[in-house]
Write an enzyme that holds these catalytic residues in place. Structure first.
Site, PDB file in Angstrom:
ATOM      1  N   ASP A  94      14.542   1.664  -2.722  1.00 53.72           N
ATOM      2  CA  ASP A  94      14.077   2.448  -3.858  1.00 53.72           C
ATOM      3  C   ASP A  94      12.556   2.502  -3.976  1.00 53.72           C
ATOM      4  OD1 ASP A  94      13.363  -0.033  -4.804  1.00 53.72           O
ATOM      5  OD2 ASP A  94      14.929  -0.143  -6.318  1.00 53.72           O
ATOM      6  N   CYS A 147     -14.431 -14.805  -6.744  1.00 53.76           N
ATOM      7  CA  CYS A 147     -15.393 -15.858  -7.081  1.00 53.76           C
ATOM      8  C   CYS A 147     -16.680 -15.636  -6.288  1.00 53.76           C
ATOM      9  CB  CYS A 147     -14.825 -17.246  -6.781  1.00 53.76           C
ATOM     10  SG  CYS A 147     -14.520 -17.514  -5.029  1.00 53.76           S
ATOM     11  N   CYS A 176     -16.497 -15.703  -2.527  1.00 46.93           N
ATOM     12  CA  CYS A 176     -16.077 -14.473  -1.845  1.00 46.93           C
ATOM     13  C   CYS A 176     -17.311 -13.674  -1.433  1.00 46.93           C
ATOM     14  CB  CYS A 176     -15.199 -13.620  -2.756  1.00 46.93           C
ATOM     15  SG  CYS A 176     -13.634 -14.383  -3.214  1.00 46.93           S
ATOM     16  N   ASP A 236      19.770  -0.754   1.648  1.00 53.36           N
ATOM     17  CA  ASP A 236      20.019  -1.592   0.489  1.00 53.36           C
ATOM     18  C   ASP A 236      21.253  -1.025  -0.203  1.00 53.36           C
ATOM     19  OD1 ASP A 236      19.435  -3.557  -1.520  1.00 53.36           O
ATOM     20  OD2 ASP A 236      18.768  -1.896  -2.782  1.00 53.36           O
ATOM     21  N   CYS A 258     -14.647  22.159  17.812  1.00 58.00           N
ATOM     22  CA  CYS A 258     -15.418  22.394  16.582  1.00 58.00           C
ATOM     23  C   CYS A 258     -15.058  21.336  15.539  1.00 58.00           C
ATOM     24  CB  CYS A 258     -15.128  23.790  16.028  1.00 58.00           C
ATOM     25  SG  CYS A 258     -15.626  25.138  17.109  1.00 58.00           S
ATOM     26  N   CYS A 271     -12.155  26.268  17.916  1.00 57.43           N
ATOM     27  CA  CYS A 271     -11.308  25.454  18.795  1.00 57.43           C
ATOM     28  C   CYS A 271     -11.358  24.011  18.307  1.00 57.43           C
ATOM     29  CB  CYS A 271     -11.765  25.547  20.250  1.00 57.43           C
ATOM     30  SG  CYS A 271     -13.341  24.741  20.564  1.00 57.43           S
ATOM     31  N   ASP A 317      12.281  -2.899  -3.324  1.00 54.40           N
ATOM     32  CA  ASP A 317      12.379  -3.158  -1.890  1.00 54.40           C
ATOM     33  C   ASP A 317      11.035  -3.013  -1.177  1.00 54.40           C
ATOM     34  OD1 ASP A 317      15.223  -3.404  -2.114  1.00 54.40           O
ATOM     35  OD2 ASP A 317      15.325  -1.226  -2.257  1.00 54.40           O
TER      36      ASP A 317
END
Length: 812
Positions: free
Chosen positions: A694, A15, A18, A496, A86, A83, A698
C-alpha cells in the site's frame, strides 16, 4: 580561473559534530579550500577551484556523508534542439557554467529540461539565460497562460517554421532537380549545356542552401562553439562541399565539367522534410501528457454568498465552495458537501465504472461528473491536485534515463567526430585509388549525409515517453525510467495480503466466549472497548461489529499496542488483552486450541481475548477476497512469474487464502517490521523481486524490493515509496505494468538495433565498400548523396514511429 564560493543549505544535521564531519569530509576533496559549516543556520560556505572540483562533486560528497542538500527542482520546455547532442550541450552548459545547479537533465525527445539547483546560488532567470547563451531557447509560461499553452505555442511555431522552410526548399529544388536530371540524361536538348544554365542552377540552389539550410549552419556553429559536433555539422559540411565545388566549377569551368547544385539542394530539402515529419511525429509521443493536461477545465464555478460565479481555474483557492453541473469536469480536488452523483474517474485510474459520490466523499480534479449536481469544498488546487501530481510523475519518468540508454549515450558522444574522420579517410582513399577528385568528393558527402545520430538519441526516450504515457492512461504511473527496465527482469512477485489480495475491510465472523463470559455480546463488548484505541483493520472490524449490534462501549484506560501481536488496556479494574494466539502462553490457550485451529483452517484470523491473563474468548475475523485477485495472479503466472504472499496471519489461515487464489509460496505470521527482511531473504536466493503493497505500511519492503509496486487510489498518487504507482488500486495493474514494461523494453531494443544497424551498415556502404562486388546493384556500389539524404531523413522517423506503436500495444 578565480575561486568560487557556494552557500549551501544542508539538511540532516543534528549537532555541532555533524557540522564538523561535513567540514572534514569536504576538505578532503581536491580543489576545495575554505569550508565553514554553521550548525545553527544549517548552511555550508565552501570555497573551491572550478578547475579541480565542481559544485555537483561537493553536493555528492555532502550526501555521501549522510546529509542532504536542500534543492529546488524546476522543469520547462526547451526549443531549438536538432539532435541528441544539442541536449548534451545544454546539460554541459548548465552543469558546468551555472553556479548552484546540482543536476541538469535535458530530454531531446520530449524537449524538456529538468534542473535541480540551490535557490540561494542561482534562479530560473540565470538558468534560462545560460540556455539562451548556449544558443537555444527556453519557455517560461506567460501570465494567465498555462504551461501547456506556452509549450504548445512554441512547438507549433517551430513546426510552422520547419514547414515553411521545407516548402521554400521544395519549390526551388524540384525544378532544379528536374532540369539537372534532364540535362544529365540528354532529355532537354543541347541548350541545357550552355554556361548560363549553371547560373540558373546556382540561382535555384542558393535559397535552398542558405534559407532552408540556415538552421544547419546555425546549429553547427553553436555545437562547435561548445567544443562538440552534432548532426547539423554533418549536414552543413556535406551540403556545403557539393555546393561550393559547384560554385568553383561555375566560376572556373576548367576546374571540372559537372556541377552538383541539385545534390546539395536535394540533400537539404530531404533532410528538412525528415526533420519536419520527425517534429510532428515526435510530438505524438508526448500525447499522454497533453491529454492529461487537457483534463483540466479552463474555468470553475465558485459559489459565494449564494451566488454562482465563473472564474479562471487559476483563481480557485483552497476552501472555496464550487459547483459542478452534470457532464462538467471537476476543476480541482475537494470534498463533497452536498449532492450525489456518479463520477467517471477512468482517465486517472483506468477503471471504466463510474464511482458514486455523496456528502463527505472525495472528488478529483479532471474527472467527469455524471447526472447529479455536486457542491464541494476545494481541498487541493494548482500543483497540489492529484492530476498535477500524476502529470509531474509522468514527466519525471519520461525525463529519466534507464540503464540501457548508457551505451547509446556513449556512442553518441563520439559519433559525429568519428563520422567526420571516416568521411575524410573515405575521401583520401578514393582520391588515391581513382585519382579523380569528384568521385572521392561524392563518397565523402554521402558518408557525411547518411550518418544519423538522431536515431541513436531518440531510440530510448521516445519509447520511454510512449510507454509511460500508455501506462498513465491505464492508471499505471512509473516514477522513473529505470523501473520500466528493471520490471522486465523480475521473476518473483511478493504480495501483501491485506488490502492487496483481500479488500482490506475485514469483518467479524465468529465470537466464542470462554470462562467468565456467558454470552457472545458480553465478550464482543469487552473486546471492542479495548480495540477502540487501535488503528489496525482487525481492531476496527471488532469495534464496527459491536456498534452494529448496538452495544455501549465503556472507556478503556492505559491502552498499549504490542506491534504485530495485539493490544491491551485496563477496563473496569481488569487487564484485558486481545491479539494473536502466539502472543499468549500455551497453558492459557489449552481450552480454546481446537476452536482456534478450526477457525484458522477456514482462512479466518483468530484473536484470543484474556482478562487478567485468563482465557475469556476467541473472536474470528475474515477479510473478503478482491474479485480480481485470482484472475490477476493467474495473469502473473501466465507471465512466468512466481507469486509469493506475505501476511501477519497464522499459517493455516494464510494457506487457506493462498489455495483460493493460486499463490505459489506463503510467508505467514510476519510482523510489519519483518516484511523487508523476508524480501531480502528471497533476493538472497538469486530471485529478482517485485513487492506489491500500500506504499505506507509496506514502505521498507517496497524500498528493499528490486521494484516496488505501490497500490494507491485516484487521489493517492504522491506515494514516496515505490517505483510504480497503481492509481486504480487494482491488483490487475501488476500484470499490466509488467506487460507494458516488457513491451517498452522490446521497443527500445528494436529502436537501438535499428539505429546501430542503420549506421553500421550504411556508413560503410556510403564509403564504397561494395564497389568491388559487381553483382551488387550499381546504386549501392556508388551510393549517391541524394539517396543517402533520403535514408538519413527517414531513419529517425522510423524510430519514433516504432515507439508510437506502444500506444496500440495490449498490456492486459
Amino acid at each position: 580561473m578565480s575561486e568560487r564560493t557556494l552557500n549551501i543549505p544542508v539538511t540532516g544535521m543534528t549537532c555541532a559534530n555533524c557540522a564538523a564531519n561535513i567540514e572534514r569530509g569536504l576538505k578532503k576533496l581536491d580543489g576545495v579550500g575554505d569550508v565553514n559549516v554553521n550548525f545553527a543556520s544549517e548552511k555550508a560556505n565552501v570555497t573551491f577551484d572550478p578547475q579541480k572540483s565542481s559544485a555537483s562533486a561537493i553536493f555528492d560528497k555532502i550526501e555521501n556523508l549522510g546529509f542532504g542538500v536542500a534543492k529546488t527542482r524546476t522543469e520547462f520546455p526547451v526549443t531549438g534542439m536538432t539532435c541528441a547532442n544539442c541536449a548534451a550541450n545544454i546539460e554541459r552548459a548548465l552543469n558546468k557554467k551555472v553556479p548552484g545547479v546540482v543536476d541538469a537533465s535535458v530530454n531531446f525527445a520530449s524537449e524538456r529540461a529538468t534542473v535541480e539547483y540551490i535557490a540561494s546560488e542561482t534562479d530560473l532567470d540565470e538558468i534560462i539565460g545560460a540556455i539562451e547563451k548556449a544558443g537555444y531557447g527556453a519557455i517560461r509560461p506567460e501570465a494567465g497562460e498555462t504551461e501547456m499553452d506556452a509549450e504548445q505555442r512554441a512547438r507549433d511555431a517551430e513546426i510552422r517554421d520547419q514547414t515553411r522552410k521545407f516548402v521554400v526548399g521544395a519549390v526551388f529544388t524540384l525544378p532544379l532537380f528536374i532540369l539537372s536530371m534532364g540535362r544529365d540524361f540528354g532529355l532537354i536538348g543541347a541548350w541545357s549545356h550552355a554556361a548560363w544554365v549553371n547560373w540558373l542552377f546556382f540561382a535555384l540552389a542558393t535559397p535552398v542552401q542558405f534559407y532552408t539550410g540556415f538552421d544547419y549552419y546555425v546549429g553547427g556553429w553553436k555545437s562547435l562553439r561548445n567544443k562538440s559536433a552534432n548532426m547539423d555539422v554533418l549536414v552543413a559540411m556535406g551540403s556545403s562541399v557539393a555546393y561550393l565545388y559547384s560554385v568553383v566549377v561555375m566560376l572556373f569551368p576548367a576546374a571540372g565539367d559537372h556541377v552538383y547544385f541539385e545534390t546539395s539542394a536535394v540533400i537539404i530539402t530531404l533532410i528538412k522534410l525528415g526533420k519536419m515529419l520527425e517534429a510532428r511525429t515526435k510530438g505524438k509521443t508526448g500525447g499522454a501528457i497533453r491529454k492529461l493536461m487537457g483534463l483540466r477545465p479552463d474555468t470553475a464555478t465558485i459559489v459565494e454568498d449564494g451566488d454562482e460565479k465563473e472564474v479562471p481555474l487559476t483563481q480557485v483557492k483552497k476552501g472555496d465552495t464550487l459547483m459542478v453541473r452534470p457532464g462538467e469536469r471537476i476543476p480541482v480536488d475537494g470534498e463533497v458537501i452536498s449532492g450525489a452523483s456518479a463520477v467517471d474517474e477512468s482517465m486517472l485510474t483506468g477503471e471504466p465504472i463510474p464511482v458514486d459520490k455523496k456528502e463527505g466523499d472525495v472528488v478529483v480534479g479532471g474527472t467527469i461528473n455524471g447526472e447529479g449536481l455536486l457542491k464541494f469544498t476545494a481541498t487541493r488546487v494548482g500543483k497540489e491536485t492529484a492530476l498535477a501530481q500524476i502529470i509531474r510523475l509522468v514527466q519525471e519518468a519520461q525525463g529519466s534515463k534507464p540503464p540501457i540508454q548508457g551505451l547509446a549515450d556513449k556512442v553518441a558522444a563520439v559519433f559525429v567526430p568519428a563520422v567526420i574522420g571516416i568521411a575524410l579517410v573515405t575521401f583520401v582513399v578514393w582520391w588515391f585509388l581513382v585519382g579523380d577528385f569528384v568521385p572521392a568528393m561524392i563518397r565523402m558527402v554521402a558518408v557525411l549525409v547518411i550518418a544519423c545520430p538522431c536515431a541513436l538519441g531518440l531510440a530510448t526516450p521516445t519509447a520511454i515517453m510512449a510507454g509511460t504515457g500508455k501506462g498513465a492512461e491505464a492508471g499505471i504511473l512509473f516514477k522513473r525510467g529505470e523501473a520500466l527496465e528493471t520490471a522486465t527482469h523480475l521473476d518473483t512477485i511478493v504480495l501483501d495480503k491485506t488490502g492487496t489480495i483481500t479488500e482490506g475491510k475485514p469483518s467479524v465472523t465468529d465470537v466464542t466466549p470462554f470462562g467468565r463470559f456467558d454470552s457472545r455480546e458480553a465478550l464482543l463488548k469487552v473486546a471492542a472497548s479495548v480495540e477502540r484505541g487501535s488503528e489496525h483493520p482487525l481492531g476496527r472490524a471488532v469495534v464496527t461489529a459491536a456498534k452494529n449490534e448496538g452495544l455501549d462501549l465503556p472507556e478503556a484506560d492505559d491502552f498499549k499496542a504490542s506491534g504485530g501481536f495485539g493490544v491491551e488496556a485496563a477496563l473496569d479494574g481488569d487487564r484485558v488483552k486481545i491479539g494473536k494466539p502466539r502472543w499468549f502462553d500455551a497453558d492459557v490457550l489449552k481450552e480454546a486450541k481446537e476452536r482456534i485451529e478450526k477457525l484458522q483452517s477456514e482462512g479466518k484470523t483468530a484473536m484470543v481475548v484474556t482478562v487478567n491473563d485468563a482465557l475469556a474468548g476467541v473472536v474470528a475475523v475474515a477479510d473478503t477476497l478482491k474479485e480480481e485477485s485470482a484472475d490477476a495472479i493467474k495473469q502473473l503466472h501466465d507471465q512466468r512469474l512466481k507469486v509469493v504472499m506475505i501476511t501477519g496471519d497464522n499459517q493455516a489461515a494464510a494457506d487457506a487464502i493462498a489455495e483460493q487464489v493460486g499463490i505459489d509460496e506463503v510467508h505467514a505470521e510476519v510482523r510489519p517490521d519483518e516484511k523487508s527482511d523476508r524480501v531480502r531473504e528471497i533476493q538472497e536466493k538469486g530471485e529478482r523481486v517485485g513487492m506489491v503493497g500500500d506504499g505506507i505500511n509496506d514502505a521498507p519492503a517496497l524500498a528493499q524490493a528490486d521494484v516496488g509496486f505501490a497500490i494507491g487510489t485516484g487521489t493517492d498518487v504522491a506515494i514516496e515509496t515505490g517505483d510504480v504507482i497503481l492509481s486504480s488500486g487494482s491488483l490487475k495493474g501488476i500484470p499490466k505494468a509488467i506487460g507494458l514494461s516488457r513491451a517498452t523494453m522490446r521497443t527500445i531494443k528494436q529502436n537501438l538495433f535499428w539505429a546501430f544497424f542503420y549506421n553500421a551498415i550504411l556508413i560503410p556502404v556510403a564509403a564504397g565498400v561494395l564497389y568491388p562486388f559487381e553483382s551488387v546493384p550499381g546504386f549501392l556500389r556508388q551510393l549517391h548523396p541524394i539517396l543517402a539524404a533520403f535514408a538519413m531523413a527517414f531513419s529517425s522517423i522510423s524510430v519514433v514511429a516504432n515507439s508510437l506503436r506502444l500506444y496500440r500495444a495490449k498490456v492486459e
